[in-house]
Design an enzyme around this catalytic site. Structure first.
Site, PDB file in Angstrom:
ATOM      1  N   ARG A 238     -29.296  40.247  -0.273  1.00 27.40           N
ATOM      2  CA  ARG A 238     -29.113  39.117  -1.179  1.00 27.40           C
ATOM      3  C   ARG A 238     -30.469  38.717  -1.739  1.00 27.40           C
ATOM      4  O   ARG A 238     -31.483  38.762  -1.053  1.00 27.40           O
ATOM      5  CB  ARG A 238     -28.468  37.925  -0.447  1.00 27.40           C
ATOM      6  CG  ARG A 238     -26.974  38.103  -0.191  1.00 27.40           C
ATOM      7  CD  ARG A 238     -26.185  38.058  -1.488  1.00 27.40           C
ATOM      8  NE  ARG A 238     -24.756  38.237  -1.309  1.00 27.40           N
ATOM      9  CZ  ARG A 238     -24.129  39.397  -1.393  1.00 27.40           C
ATOM     10  NH1 ARG A 238     -24.820  40.497  -1.653  1.00 27.40           N
ATOM     11  NH2 ARG A 238     -22.824  39.477  -1.238  1.00 27.40           N
ATOM     12  N   ASP A 262     -32.333  45.746  -5.345  1.00 25.65           N
ATOM     13  CA  ASP A 262     -30.995  45.883  -5.924  1.00 25.65           C
ATOM     14  C   ASP A 262     -30.381  44.512  -6.166  1.00 25.65           C
ATOM     15  O   ASP A 262     -29.291  44.409  -6.707  1.00 25.65           O
ATOM     16  CB  ASP A 262     -30.099  46.713  -4.993  1.00 25.65           C
ATOM     17  CG  ASP A 262     -28.780  47.099  -5.642  1.00 25.65           C
ATOM     18  OD1 ASP A 262     -28.810  47.557  -6.801  1.00 25.65           O
ATOM     19  OD2 ASP A 262     -27.720  46.934  -4.997  1.00 25.65           O
ATOM     20  N   GLU A 267     -29.957  36.356 -10.281  1.00 26.14           N
ATOM     21  CA  GLU A 267     -29.394  37.520 -10.951  1.00 26.14           C
ATOM     22  C   GLU A 267     -28.133  37.239 -11.757  1.00 26.14           C
ATOM     23  O   GLU A 267     -27.729  38.057 -12.580  1.00 26.14           O
ATOM     24  CB  GLU A 267     -29.074  38.613  -9.928  1.00 26.14           C
ATOM     25  CG  GLU A 267     -27.911  38.307  -9.000  1.00 26.14           C
ATOM     26  CD  GLU A 267     -27.608  39.449  -8.044  1.00 26.14           C
ATOM     27  OE1 GLU A 267     -26.452  39.897  -8.029  1.00 26.14           O
ATOM     28  OE2 GLU A 267     -28.523  39.880  -7.321  1.00 26.14           O
ATOM     29  N   HIS A 299     -27.709  45.535  -8.750  1.00 32.43           N
ATOM     30  CA  HIS A 299     -26.713  45.273  -7.706  1.00 32.43           C
ATOM     31  C   HIS A 299     -25.666  46.393  -7.658  1.00 32.43           C
ATOM     32  O   HIS A 299     -24.467  46.150  -7.594  1.00 32.43           O
ATOM     33  CB  HIS A 299     -26.023  43.925  -7.951  1.00 32.43           C
ATOM     34  CG  HIS A 299     -25.544  43.267  -6.689  1.00 32.43           C
ATOM     35  ND1 HIS A 299     -25.711  41.922  -6.438  1.00 32.43           N
ATOM     36  CD2 HIS A 299     -24.905  43.766  -5.600  1.00 32.43           C
ATOM     37  CE1 HIS A 299     -25.174  41.621  -5.263  1.00 32.43           C
ATOM     38  NE2 HIS A 299     -24.688  42.731  -4.742  1.00 32.43           N
TER      39      HIS A 299
END
Length: 349
Positions: A238, A262, A267, A299
């Protein structure tokens, strides 16, 4: 179903529609797909539905929960494992919240390994060089993973999968987990240590722990200062596990040799969306993208055929359990300290 239950599906992407439509042939729900994120501006779209399907960047705060309750929505099906975007206190007694606890730990672990390999051997930079007829290898030197130390923060299913991969490279593994699995450690020959020791001794650090009050900004100025010079930092968990400004400072000073991300703190306005024709207004994200030793992916760690199919099957299975009145094995609730662990096969409310 005689009268198909209607599900409002938010933040729908083409791949969502394909996978859910295929799996839904066995369930028969009436799914309406909305491109928009679920938030206070779009929650009115849920009126007339029996359930809502949400994703990681949808907003499920008290105002949204209260509006869903007014619309007689009894269930929210999260098509993801994470749930830090949900106000469970507001939902308790009103709306059941179900999630997908596991879809493919291999998918995320393999993506973390891919980030490690790309950053170490700088294949992302080599790709652009050779396409421009530049075949120089100057500046692309990496190091042998064999014999180096990997620090894995969080030894759930994903963390354990990555440990297996990195042991295959001949790496020594240090692990940190609030609830260490000592039997696993003994069997696999790994060592559980304090987070401080892991930070100071690891050549590569990969984050696989949940986001909560204890882990928010786990990677901060203090923990970065403890790390080895040139450490590779990977985050497929996260975004808020890392204080991004502290990360940038660490990259500028050279303390952090490279970072594979990622996920990102803010985001939700960018990840999963095509913003290629726009100027990035998030100055922090724009700064990260300028570093040649930072590799950002959107992600996508979960994004394999197997995982996407498992997500659809589990999500629709969760809805089926709810509408048929069964025990909700994948429910998260406020009363049971988020993870619902009732043993008598009954719902909490």
């Amino acid at each position: 179903m005689t009268n198909p239950k209607k599900i409002a599906f938010f933040d729908a992407k083409p791949y969502d529609k394909r996978s859910f439509d295929e799996v839904n042939k066995d369930y028969g729900f009436d799914i309406n797909y909305f491109d928009a994120h679920l938030d206070e501006n779009t929650v009115e779209l849920s009126q007339g539905f029996d359930g809502v399907c949400a994703f990681v960047n949808d907003t499920l705060n008290k105002n949204v929960i209260d509006h869903l309750n007014e619309h007689k929505i009894g269930v929210i099906g999260l098509r993801c494992a994470g749930y830090n975007n949900v106000d469970f206190k507001a939902a308790y007694g009103k709306i059941h919240v179900l999630r997908v606890p596991a879809y493919s730990p291999y998918a995320v672990a393999e993506h973390a390994a891919a980030l490690i390999l790309a950053l170490n051997r700088k294949t992302h930079r080599a790709y652009y060089r050779t396409r421009d007829a530049n075949f120089s290898i100057n500046g692309l030197m990496g190091f042998d993973l064999h014999g180096k130390t990997a620090g894995i923060v969080g030894t759930g299913k994903i963390g354990k999968c990555l440990i297996s991969i990195l042991k295959g490279f001949g790496m020594r593994v240090l692990a940190y987990d609030k609830f260490p699995d000592k039997d696993y450690a003994e069997k696999e020959g790994i060592n559980y240590v304090s987070f401080e020791e892991l930070a100071s001794k690891s050549d590569i650090i990969s984050l696989h722990c949940p986001l909560n009050e204890e882990t928010e900004w786990l990677i901060n100025k203090e923990s970065i200062n403890r790390m080895k010079d040139g450490v590779i930092l990977i985050n497929t968990g996260r975004g808020k596990l890392i204080d991004t400004q502290a990360l940038i400072d660490g990259l500028k000073s050279g303390k952090i040799g490279s970072a594979g991300l990622d996920v990102y703190e803010e985001e939700n306005q960018y990840f999963f969306e095509d913003r290629s024709a726009e100027v990035i207004s998030d100055d922090v994200l724009a700064r990260l993208l300028m570093f040649p030793n930072v590799l950002v992916t959107s992600h996508q760690g979960f994004f394999t055929k197997e995982a996407v199919k498992n997500i659809a099957e589990t999500t629709l299975g969760n809805f089926k359990e709810y509408f048929e009145g069964g025990y909700l094995k994948n429910e998260i609730c406020y009363k049971c300290d988020q993870h619902c662990r009732k043993k008598d096969g009954k719902r909490c409310f």
